[in-house]
Scaffold this motif. Structure first.
Motif, PDB file in Angstrom:
ATOM      1  N   THR A 269      41.660  23.256  23.323  1.00  0.00           N
ATOM      2  CA  THR A 269      40.845  22.337  23.950  1.00  0.00           C
ATOM      3  C   THR A 269      41.654  21.998  25.355  1.00  0.00           C
ATOM      4  OG1 THR A 269      41.160  20.563  22.891  1.00  0.00           O
ATOM      5  CG2 THR A 269      39.150  21.699  22.363  1.00  0.00           C
ATOM      6  N   THR A 270      42.979  21.477  24.947  1.00  0.00           N
ATOM      7  CA  THR A 270      43.748  21.006  26.186  1.00  0.00           C
ATOM      8  C   THR A 270      44.335  22.066  27.105  1.00  0.00           C
ATOM      9  OG1 THR A 270      44.557  19.136  24.762  1.00  0.00           O
ATOM     10  CG2 THR A 270      45.770  19.748  26.637  1.00  0.00           C
ATOM     11  N   ASN A 271      44.711  23.243  26.453  1.00  0.00           N
ATOM     12  CA  ASN A 271      45.186  24.567  26.920  1.00  0.00           C
ATOM     13  C   ASN A 271      44.235  25.303  27.907  1.00  0.00           C
ATOM     14  OD1 ASN A 271      47.852  25.080  27.605  1.00  0.00           O
ATOM     15  ND2 ASN A 271      47.866  25.647  25.332  1.00  0.00           N
ATOM     16  N   PHE A 272      42.807  25.128  27.526  1.00  0.00           N
ATOM     17  CA  PHE A 272      41.809  25.686  28.324  1.00  0.00           C
ATOM     18  C   PHE A 272      41.723  25.182  29.904  1.00  0.00           C
ATOM     19  CE2 PHE A 272      37.619  24.702  29.508  1.00  0.00           C
ATOM     20  CZ  PHE A 272      37.061  25.948  30.091  1.00  0.00           C
ATOM     21  N   LEU A 273      41.885  23.620  29.738  1.00  0.00           N
ATOM     22  CA  LEU A 273      41.638  23.181  31.128  1.00  0.00           C
ATOM     23  C   LEU A 273      42.689  23.527  32.041  1.00  0.00           C
ATOM     24  CD1 LEU A 273      40.763  19.534  30.284  1.00  0.00           C
ATOM     25  CD2 LEU A 273      39.158  21.529  30.951  1.00  0.00           C
ATOM     26  N   ALA A 274      43.887  23.562  31.603  1.00  0.00           N
ATOM     27  CA  ALA A 274      45.172  24.083  32.262  1.00  0.00           C
ATOM     28  C   ALA A 274      44.965  25.520  32.749  1.00  0.00           C
ATOM     29  CB  ALA A 274      46.327  23.856  31.461  1.00  0.00           C
ATOM     30  N   ALA A 275      44.552  26.207  31.720  1.00  0.00           N
ATOM     31  CA  ALA A 275      44.255  27.701  32.370  1.00  0.00           C
ATOM     32  C   ALA A 275      43.477  27.887  33.165  1.00  0.00           C
ATOM     33  CB  ALA A 275      44.188  28.655  31.104  1.00  0.00           C
ATOM     34  N   HIS A 276      42.201  27.011  33.013  1.00  0.00           N
ATOM     35  CA  HIS A 276      40.987  27.380  33.874  1.00  0.00           C
ATOM     36  C   HIS A 276      41.283  26.970  35.202  1.00  0.00           C
ATOM     37  CE1 HIS A 276      36.605  27.179  35.281  1.00  0.00           C
ATOM     38  NE2 HIS A 276      37.176  25.643  35.544  1.00  0.00           N
ATOM     39  N   SER A 277      42.091  25.765  35.435  1.00  0.00           N
ATOM     40  CA  SER A 277      42.445  25.297  36.773  1.00  0.00           C
ATOM     41  C   SER A 277      43.544  26.217  37.238  1.00  0.00           C
ATOM     42  CB  SER A 277      42.933  23.974  36.592  1.00  0.00           C
ATOM     43  OG  SER A 277      41.963  23.062  36.337  1.00  0.00           O
ATOM     44  N   ALA A 278      44.373  26.718  36.654  1.00  0.00           N
ATOM     45  CA  ALA A 278      45.256  27.995  37.319  1.00  0.00           C
ATOM     46  C   ALA A 278      44.527  28.802  37.824  1.00  0.00           C
ATOM     47  CB  ALA A 278      46.188  28.314  36.158  1.00  0.00           C
ATOM     48  N   GLY A 279      43.341  29.259  37.451  1.00  0.00           N
ATOM     49  CA  GLY A 279      42.337  30.328  37.764  1.00  0.00           C
ATOM     50  C   GLY A 279      41.782  29.709  39.063  1.00  0.00           C
ATOM     51  N   VAL A 280      41.238  28.731  39.107  1.00  0.00           N
ATOM     52  CA  VAL A 280      40.796  28.258  40.230  1.00  0.00           C
ATOM     53  C   VAL A 280      41.633  28.005  41.541  1.00  0.00           C
ATOM     54  CG1 VAL A 280      39.673  26.229  41.217  1.00  0.00           C
ATOM     55  CG2 VAL A 280      38.970  26.792  38.996  1.00  0.00           C
ATOM     56  N   SER A 281      42.866  27.685  41.074  1.00  0.00           N
ATOM     57  CA  SER A 281      44.071  27.436  42.295  1.00  0.00           C
ATOM     58  C   SER A 281      44.203  29.011  42.677  1.00  0.00           C
ATOM     59  CB  SER A 281      45.276  26.842  41.610  1.00  0.00           C
ATOM     60  OG  SER A 281      45.001  25.461  41.303  1.00  0.00           O
ATOM     61  N   GLY A 282      44.373  30.036  41.820  1.00  0.00           N
ATOM     62  CA  GLY A 282      44.584  31.331  42.104  1.00  0.00           C
ATOM     63  C   GLY A 282      43.457  31.692  43.285  1.00  0.00           C
ATOM     64  N   GLU A 283      42.183  31.377  43.081  1.00  0.00           N
ATOM     65  CA  GLU A 283      41.050  31.883  43.902  1.00  0.00           C
ATOM     66  C   GLU A 283      41.349  31.090  45.333  1.00  0.00           C
ATOM     67  OE1 GLU A 283      37.690  30.381  41.866  1.00  0.00           O
ATOM     68  OE2 GLU A 283      37.471  32.290  40.737  1.00  0.00           O
ATOM     69  N   VAL A 284      41.884  29.843  45.413  1.00  0.00           N
ATOM     70  CA  VAL A 284      42.183  29.219  46.698  1.00  0.00           C
ATOM     71  C   VAL A 284      43.319  29.996  47.334  1.00  0.00           C
ATOM     72  CG1 VAL A 284      43.085  27.195  47.614  1.00  0.00           C
ATOM     73  CG2 VAL A 284      41.462  26.980  45.830  1.00  0.00           C
ATOM     74  N   ILE A 285      44.356  30.426  46.652  1.00  0.00           N
ATOM     75  CA  ILE A 285      45.482  31.137  47.103  1.00  0.00           C
ATOM     76  C   ILE A 285      44.899  32.635  47.712  1.00  0.00           C
ATOM     77  CG2 ILE A 285      47.585  32.505  46.644  1.00  0.00           C
ATOM     78  CD1 ILE A 285      48.162  30.484  44.425  1.00  0.00           C
ATOM     79  N   GLY A 286      44.104  33.190  47.009  1.00  0.00           N
ATOM     80  CA  GLY A 286      43.523  34.471  47.317  1.00  0.00           C
ATOM     81  C   GLY A 286      42.618  34.535  48.690  1.00  0.00           C
ATOM     82  N   GLU A 287      41.811  33.387  48.671  1.00  0.00           N
ATOM     83  CA  GLU A 287      41.208  33.029  50.159  1.00  0.00           C
ATOM     84  C   GLU A 287      41.865  32.776  50.975  1.00  0.00           C
ATOM     85  OE1 GLU A 287      38.904  29.638  49.064  1.00  0.00           O
ATOM     86  OE2 GLU A 287      37.416  30.778  47.644  1.00  0.00           O
ATOM     87  N   SER A 288      43.121  32.261  50.976  1.00  0.00           N
ATOM     88  CA  SER A 288      44.154  32.157  52.239  1.00  0.00           C
ATOM     89  C   SER A 288      44.476  33.498  52.751  1.00  0.00           C
ATOM     90  CB  SER A 288      45.332  31.039  51.842  1.00  0.00           C
ATOM     91  OG  SER A 288      44.830  30.024  51.168  1.00  0.00           O
ATOM     92  N   PHE A 289      44.475  34.436  51.733  1.00  0.00           N
ATOM     93  CA  PHE A 289      44.860  35.718  52.356  1.00  0.00           C
ATOM     94  C   PHE A 289      43.616  36.645  52.432  1.00  0.00           C
ATOM     95  CE2 PHE A 289      48.705  34.169  50.257  1.00  0.00           C
ATOM     96  CZ  PHE A 289      49.633  34.618  51.350  1.00  0.00           C
ATOM     97  N   SER A 290      42.500  36.083  52.776  1.00  0.00           N
ATOM     98  CA  SER A 290      41.127  36.710  52.876  1.00  0.00           C
ATOM     99  C   SER A 290      40.921  37.892  51.887  1.00  0.00           C
ATOM    100  CB  SER A 290      41.162  37.595  54.157  1.00  0.00           C
ATOM    101  OG  SER A 290      41.293  36.616  55.045  1.00  0.00           O
ATOM    102  N   LYS A 291      41.422  37.443  50.411  1.00  0.00           N
ATOM    103  CA  LYS A 291      41.210  38.531  49.278  1.00  0.00           C
ATOM    104  C   LYS A 291      40.702  37.668  48.105  1.00  0.00           C
ATOM    105  CE  LYS A 291      45.311  41.275  50.302  1.00  0.00           C
ATOM    106  NZ  LYS A 291      46.517  41.908  49.701  1.00  0.00           N
ATOM    107  N   HIS A 292      39.963  38.285  47.163  1.00  0.00           N
ATOM    108  CA  HIS A 292      38.962  37.875  46.445  1.00  0.00           C
ATOM    109  C   HIS A 292      40.031  37.932  45.024  1.00  0.00           C
ATOM    110  CE1 HIS A 292      36.105  36.283  43.312  1.00  0.00           C
ATOM    111  NE2 HIS A 292      36.133  37.470  43.044  1.00  0.00           N
ATOM    112  N   ILE A 293      40.172  36.774  44.093  1.00  0.00           N
ATOM    113  CA  ILE A 293      40.924  36.824  43.099  1.00  0.00           C
ATOM    114  C   ILE A 293      40.186  36.315  42.104  1.00  0.00           C
ATOM    115  CG2 ILE A 293      42.877  35.768  41.733  1.00  0.00           C
ATOM    116  CD1 ILE A 293      44.366  35.645  44.248  1.00  0.00           C
TER     117      ILE A 293
END
Length: 390
Positions: A260-284
């Motif tokens: 349950t704790t690791n789920f939050l960390a991994a999920h938020s890593a994915g959300v941060s990855g989406e933000v990184i992708g948007e900065s390069f106009s790419k979908h992650i």
């Protein structure tokens, strides 16, 4: 219409974040202070950390933006990308540490090989990720109810087993350093909380519920760790479970809390990855990136020893405490609500000063820890600079 999380859902999410082996193990460090001073340090540190956690969640909840998207308002598009990368790195580290601790504890109860338990925990976390944050309602209710009952059993064993006090107070950990260790856990969630409050029906109320629930449960975990070290002479949850004859119950506590704790960390890593992708106009795809983070964390947990996390906690504090100080100053005092630059060099310089100040303060014994003075000074500096500069 997009499904939103309720106050109850957010409470369950952050209950799961609080019930963590990493928090229990960190709590064992407090045993050298003695029960009274150790408890005072735990409570003071969590008040400081959870107030900051609440403010960070309000910023994201009000703007309906993820944690790393809110960073862009203060540091610019590219500046936000920089912190998103740092956040993904720290979340990979957290995922690996928690899988390692969970596998080590599970192996102490049922010795099936460290790598096998790492794989079991990794697979369970991936199942949680694939179900998704807004669809976890019933599963989370069952899991959290079971985890709550199992943790009560663990508390009974620790607090009412008739053990004498085995650990004498000493000066190996100062009160201020202990406060800082208590601040460290809620502070480590600062770059994540907006990823969940933005999904809430009532953002501010959900943020308050999240911070309070997490704070209470985290204090509880620290107290379990400290009391086990003082009263039973061990910080090994597996050994405590075996002595108490918990067996399977102890194993379930370990597995559920790690997942349950690791789920939050991994999920938020994915959300941060989406933000990184948007900065390069790419979908992650954030969900797939979350799975990748779990896979990397699982491999790291199998290959590398991760027994001492104290330095890792201080590193996280030194990076993200001045970051949230700048964001709080900008949102509540400078009234910044939008992204206006690629790089906000003024705020980045203020952040760097705050980071350097934190590392300096680490060598000064301050009774309230280093985070609060660092955040206050950094936030005031940010406000002053923005009053002076056009």
């Amino acid at each position: 219409m997009e499904k939103k999380t309720s106050l109850f859902d957010n409470g369950l999410i952050w209950f799961g974040a609080g019930v963590s082996l990493a928090e229990i193990l960190t709590g064992t460090y407090f045993s050298t202070l003695g029960f009274g001073r150790g408890l005072a340090a735990i409570l003071l540190g969590h008040v400081i950390g959870c107030v900051l956690l609440f403010l960070a969640g309000v910023i994201g909840g009000n703007s309906r933006l993820s944690a790393m998207e809110t960073v862009k308002s203060s540091f610019g598009n590219k500046g936000g990308l920089f912190f998103a990368l740092l956040n993904v790195l720290q979340l990979v580290g957290w995922t690996a540490i928690m899988i390692y601790d969970g596998a080590l504890a599970a192996g102490g109860i049922f010795s099936s090989g460290h790598w096998i338990w790492c794989l079991v925990i990794g697979v369970l976390i991936i199942v949680w990720i694939m179900v998704g944050i807004t669809n976890l309602g019933k599963i989370n209710t069952v899991a959290m109810t079971a985890l709550f009952l199992l943790t009560l059993v663990l508390c009974k064993v620790i607090f009412f087993s008739g053990n004498s006090i085995l650990t004498e107070p000493d000066d190996s950990l100062s009160f201020g350093a202990a406060v800082e260790l208590a601040v460290a856990m809620p502070l480590s969630w600062l770059p994540l909380i907006s990823d969940y409050t933005r999904e809430a029906e009532k953002p501010v109320a959900a943020t308050a519920v999240s911070a309070v629930v997490y704070g209470l449960v985290s204090c509880w975990m620290y107290l379990i760790g400290m009391s086990a070290a003082i009263g039973m002479g061990t910080s090994d949850i597996a050994q405590i479970s075996l002595r108490a004859g918990l067996g399977v119950v102890g194993l379930l506590i370990i597995l559920f809390s790690t997942v349950t704790t690791n789920f939050l960390a991994a999920h938020s890593a994915g959300v941060s990855g989406e933000v990184i992708g948007e900065s390069f106009s790419k979908h992650i795809n954030g969900k797939y990136l979350s799975v990748l983070v779990v896979l990397i964390g699982t491999i790291a947990a199998i290959l590398y020893p991760m027994d001492n996390i104290e330095d890792f906690l201080y590193l996280i504090n030194s990076v993200f405490a001045p970051m949230i100080a700048v964001m709080i100053a900008d949102f509540f005092f400078n009234k910044k609500r939008s992204v206006t630059k690629e790089w906000d060099w003024t705020n980045l310089i203020v952040w760097l000063i705050g980071l350097s100040l934190y590392r300096v303060l680490m060598h000064v014994d301050i009774v309230i820890g280093y985070t609060l003075p660092d955040i206050v000074i950094t936030a005031v500096l940010c406000v002053i600079v923005h009053r002076i500069l056009p």
